[in-house]
Design a protein around this motif. Structure first.
Motif, mmCIF file in Angstrom:
data_model
loop_
_atom_site.group_PDB
_atom_site.id
_atom_site.type_symbol
_atom_site.label_atom_id
_atom_site.label_comp_id
_atom_site.label_asym_id
_atom_site.label_seq_id
_atom_site.Cartn_x
_atom_site.Cartn_y
_atom_site.Cartn_z
ATOM 1 N N PRO A 4 -11.055 34.046 -10.905
ATOM 2 C CA PRO A 4 -10.716 33.312 -9.681
ATOM 3 C C PRO A 4 -9.271 33.601 -9.257
ATOM 4 O O PRO A 4 -8.423 33.901 -10.094
ATOM 5 C CB PRO A 4 -10.896 31.841 -10.061
ATOM 6 C CG PRO A 4 -10.958 31.801 -11.537
ATOM 7 C CD PRO A 4 -11.327 33.163 -12.025
ATOM 8 N N GLN A 17 -13.907 27.985 -10.605
ATOM 9 C CA GLN A 17 -14.829 27.792 -9.490
ATOM 10 C C GLN A 17 -15.822 26.706 -9.845
ATOM 11 O O GLN A 17 -16.394 26.697 -10.934
ATOM 12 C CB GLN A 17 -15.557 29.089 -9.171
ATOM 13 C CG GLN A 17 -16.401 28.977 -7.922
ATOM 14 C CD GLN A 17 -16.922 30.315 -7.450
ATOM 15 O OE1 GLN A 17 -16.646 31.344 -8.058
ATOM 16 N NE2 GLN A 17 -17.677 30.300 -6.375
ATOM 17 N N GLN A 21 -16.426 25.960 -4.278
ATOM 18 C CA GLN A 21 -14.988 25.740 -4.147
ATOM 19 C C GLN A 21 -14.245 26.205 -5.388
ATOM 20 O O GLN A 21 -14.783 26.188 -6.496
ATOM 21 C CB GLN A 21 -14.679 24.259 -3.938
ATOM 22 C CG GLN A 21 -15.120 23.732 -2.602
ATOM 23 C CD GLN A 21 -14.514 22.372 -2.328
ATOM 24 O OE1 GLN A 21 -14.170 21.640 -3.235
ATOM 25 N NE2 GLN A 21 -14.370 22.053 -1.061
ATOM 26 N N PHE A 22 -12.983 26.623 -5.168
ATOM 27 C CA PHE A 22 -12.075 26.868 -6.279
ATOM 28 C C PHE A 22 -11.245 25.613 -6.477
ATOM 29 O O PHE A 22 -10.886 24.935 -5.503
ATOM 30 C CB PHE A 22 -11.136 28.043 -5.985
ATOM 31 C CG PHE A 22 -11.821 29.388 -6.008
ATOM 32 C CD1 PHE A 22 -12.412 29.864 -7.165
ATOM 33 C CD2 PHE A 22 -11.867 30.175 -4.875
ATOM 34 C CE1 PHE A 22 -13.041 31.098 -7.189
ATOM 35 C CE2 PHE A 22 -12.481 31.407 -4.885
ATOM 36 C CZ PHE A 22 -13.077 31.866 -6.050
ATOM 37 N N ALA A 33 -14.459 28.738 -1.729
ATOM 38 C CA ALA A 33 -14.550 30.014 -2.425
ATOM 39 C C ALA A 33 -14.967 31.133 -1.482
ATOM 40 O O ALA A 33 -14.674 32.298 -1.734
ATOM 41 C CB ALA A 33 -15.554 29.906 -3.570
#
Length: 115
Positions: A4, A17, A21-22, A33
């Motif tokens: 990531p 992640q 979403q991160f 993401a």
């Protein structure tokens, strides 16, 4: 294995992640993401802010209120014709950040006209 990206807010690389979403566990920042940082910056730069008359606004412009605005959660009313000396444009629903009589307000550009 895909690593990531670093957090765009605190620049630390301890991210993971979660679904689409991160998440950065260090600062708590979350970002999608799917979107990349460069596309977010270009879309913000491409956004044009216009006043009630359709004139383009930019940071540092002076503006005038075109109608009375009641401040939510307060008994303050911002009066029509109040001049705002310096505005700052930000992303979001209320796209103008300014100070009126020493108090900070977030306003919509549709209630302003360029002075």
């Amino acid at each position: 294995m895909h690593t990531p990206p670093a957090c765009p807010q605190c620049t630390l690389e301890n991210t993971y992640q979660d679904g689409d979403q991160f998440i950065c566990p260090d600062c708590g920042h979350e970002w999608p993401a799917v979107a990349t940082e460069s596309s977010d910056e270009s879309s913000e730069a491409a956004k044009v802010f216009k006043d009630a008359n359709g004139q383009v606004l930019s940071d540092g412009d002076a503006a005038i209120l075109i109608k009375d605005l009641k401040v939510k959660g307060s008994s303050i009313t911002l009066k029509k014709g109040t001049k705002i000396k310096t505005i700052r444009l930000v992303a979001g629903d209320h796209d103008v950040d300014c100070k009126i009589d020493g108090q900070s307000f977030m306003l919509k550009s549709e209630f302003l006209k360029k002075a």
